[in-house]
Design an enzyme around this catalytic site. Sequence first.
Site, PDB file in Angstrom:
ATOM      1  CG  HIS A  79      -1.938  -1.113   1.214  1.00 45.91           C
ATOM      2  ND1 HIS A  79      -3.191  -1.023   0.670  1.00 45.91           N
ATOM      3  CD2 HIS A  79      -1.846  -2.376   1.687  1.00 45.91           C
ATOM      4  CE1 HIS A  79      -3.838  -2.167   0.832  1.00 45.91           C
ATOM      5  NE2 HIS A  79      -3.034  -3.012   1.440  1.00 45.91           N
ATOM      6  CG  ASN A 152      -7.968  -4.445   0.943  1.00 44.63           C
ATOM      7  OD1 ASN A 152      -7.274  -3.461   1.184  1.00 44.63           O
ATOM      8  ND2 ASN A 152      -7.493  -5.668   0.943  1.00 44.63           N
ATOM      9  CG  HIS A 343      -2.589  -1.105  14.597  1.00 43.52           C
ATOM     10  ND1 HIS A 343      -2.953  -2.389  14.249  1.00 43.52           N
ATOM     11  CD2 HIS A 343      -1.823  -1.241  15.706  1.00 43.52           C
ATOM     12  CE1 HIS A 343      -2.443  -3.242  15.107  1.00 43.52           C
ATOM     13  NE2 HIS A 343      -1.748  -2.573  15.996  1.00 43.52           N
ATOM     14  CE1 TYR A 366      -2.068  -4.758   9.345  1.00 44.18           C
ATOM     15  CE2 TYR A 366      -2.253  -2.573   8.402  1.00 44.18           C
ATOM     16  CZ  TYR A 366      -2.456  -3.933   8.319  1.00 44.18           C
ATOM     17  OH  TYR A 366      -3.039  -4.471   7.203  1.00 44.18           O
TER      18      TYR A 366
END
Length: 712
Positions: A79, A152, A343, A366
């Site tokens: 990403h 997503n 996160h 994360y």
Amino acid sequence: MKKSTSKTGEALDPKLQDLQRNTSDATDQFMTTDHGVRINDDNNTLKAGERGPSLLEDFIMREKITHFDHERIPERIVHARGSAAHGYFQVYESMEKYTKAGFLQDPSIKTPVFTRFSTVAGSRGSTDLARDVRGFSVKFYTQEGNYDLVGNNMPVFFIQDAMKFPDLIHAVKPEPHHEMPQAASAHDTFWDFISLMPESMHMIMWAMSDRAIPRSLRMMEGFGVHTFRFINSKNESHFVKFHWKPLQGTHSVTWDEAQKISGKNSDFHRQDLWEAIDTGNFPEWELGVQLIADSDEFNFTYDLLDPTKLVPEEEVPVTIIGKMVLNRNPDNFFAETEQVAFHPGHLVPGIDFTNDPLLQGRLFSYTDTQLSRLGSPNFHEIPINRTVAPMHNNQRDGHMRQEINTGRVSYQPNSLGGGCPYQAKMKEGGFVSFNERVDAQKVRDRSESFSDHFSQATLFFNSQTDVEKNHIIKALRFELGKVETEVIRVRMVALLNQVDSTLAEKVAQGLGITVHNPEIPMNKGVGADANPTKYEPKTIPQTTLSSDALSVIKNPTVTSSIKTKQIAFICADGVCNASLVNYKNALEKKGAVVKIIAPHLGFIKSEEGKKIKVDQSLLIAASVLFDAVFIPSGKGIVDLKESKEVAEFITDAFKHCKVIGGEEEGAALIQSIQIVKEAGKKLDEGVVLNKDTTAYIKALGKHRFWEREELV
Ligand code: HDE
């Protein structure tokens, strides 16, 4: 600290503004060093004589160059390429019955958000239009702390267990020996991995569909992917699946367009989001939830903990609970979009995890990644990451610590600090994890309930229109066509055969192979796979079920609004101003954006002698950067007949099933283009010649005329 209001959005909450807009403005200020000393000459280093060597004592030059040398930080491993915006979220009705999360209680409260969209595989500077999954991350700055919904634009994922994530990403990233290809899954290592991972088949259907090439970041759905929990004040749990539904509709481009856009404007999505917000066309999404009672956990044919499965909307409807509006562009890309740290473990009371093994692994990753990316455990102090809720604990020190903690106490329990900061009871807002009973043996294994890898892949394929099915077939032919190792193609086609036999046959045809090549055993090349039989595709009866919500074309979120649609007006000296203005006004009234395209920049002169400003020359403009095209009437338009750029413009618009309109000379020009001529009488309603503006606007509302693909 500058107190400002957003240029286009609403006034910011002053508290949030102070915390998150650590902005500086150099207007009317002297240039200084980082330490505040005014600089007298920013052009020359300090030298021993005009032509002499530079002096080490030049602290001004050293400071400037040193800072420059350290300007880059590691990009996100996945990403890396993203674009973001500020906005707010507002719940429609209290969700008290299901969750005690404060920001989901009161419809009068606007919770500030920062939302970042991204591609997955490409580096920071890669193209927006790669065939890829899109990240959809929302940080809610709630009064109870930050809540991150890190999802997503597809509701499922490639793998079921976090343990496989590094393998998946190593496979999809550019190949390690020559670092090719950039931002593309069409290469051997990706398909090698996928062809040995049947669990990825459902996600592969999504990734090969038009969802992977959105028209705009504003026109994508978003999904939380995993099943989460809502917890109410009575400590009752409901399973919840999150959905973002774009009020701009869900739209995609074609693969041919995507590739051309990547060449013409690799910032296409970033620019579109920026311009929409800058011009006050704030993108909006509704938040929907699928709620499942705890007692229904085992009433599905799949496991709610399996991230390769979705819950069809026909089985559990999506309840719309609120709206997100993005209304302010960031002030500084690096400070905000690059440094924001999402996160999935940033939770607030009222929301909790499930045991989805992919989600559980993410909870570790994360924070860990921010330590190397942002370089310090104090990344929560970066303005964009700061909570608006009061923040007190005994964490101390570390690189780049901003906060100056006063007093001598940094431990708990303490008496010297009066026991502060206090722990909060549940009724005081303290986060208490859902008290799920876990009574099990330690195993390194996967649940049998995760083993059906194909039914939902088939469900997805069944749910598509013929046009969309065709796009999936072509995408697979393209991707596998770029694979050089024959055995990988063969394995892939065998896997596709478990999803849908026609799909497999058509892909195989394009690759010049047959389904089920008996000479190549399925698991050849798997090597030391500990349990190859488990991963061998099982033949299961193919489902005939389908779900309309899974198709973009059948999707109920498609809207007929033409707001923000980009329309190219192809013009030239001698265009009819009346025809141009009539159409331009009608379209702009409905919120469309009209750009005047002509052979040269500057101004053109209409038939009536009017000066018209040109927005883009034919050299720069291209059909793929627009939603539709129109050619007004006018004697001068006839001269465009010889223009190769115009012919290419109309040909592409026609091929990509876009709306094409023209009046008189403009209409004649369109009809003279080879591809339109060949279509003859079979022209669809998306080719609007010599009709009124209403017909053109109505056609635009349909987005694309997919039936034309058959002609092409
Ligand atoms: Fe991520 N993912 N991910 N992911 N992910 C990251 O975190 C990771 C997964 C998603 O705009 C990283 O800050 C693991 C699923 C988004 O800044 C990293 C696993 C989903 C973003 C990471 C997954 C996502 C990330 C890289 C498997 C959809 C961008 C930089 C267990 C629900 C966030 C960073 C942004 C980013 C790890 C799987 C979505 C490395 C280990 C499933 C939208 O921590």
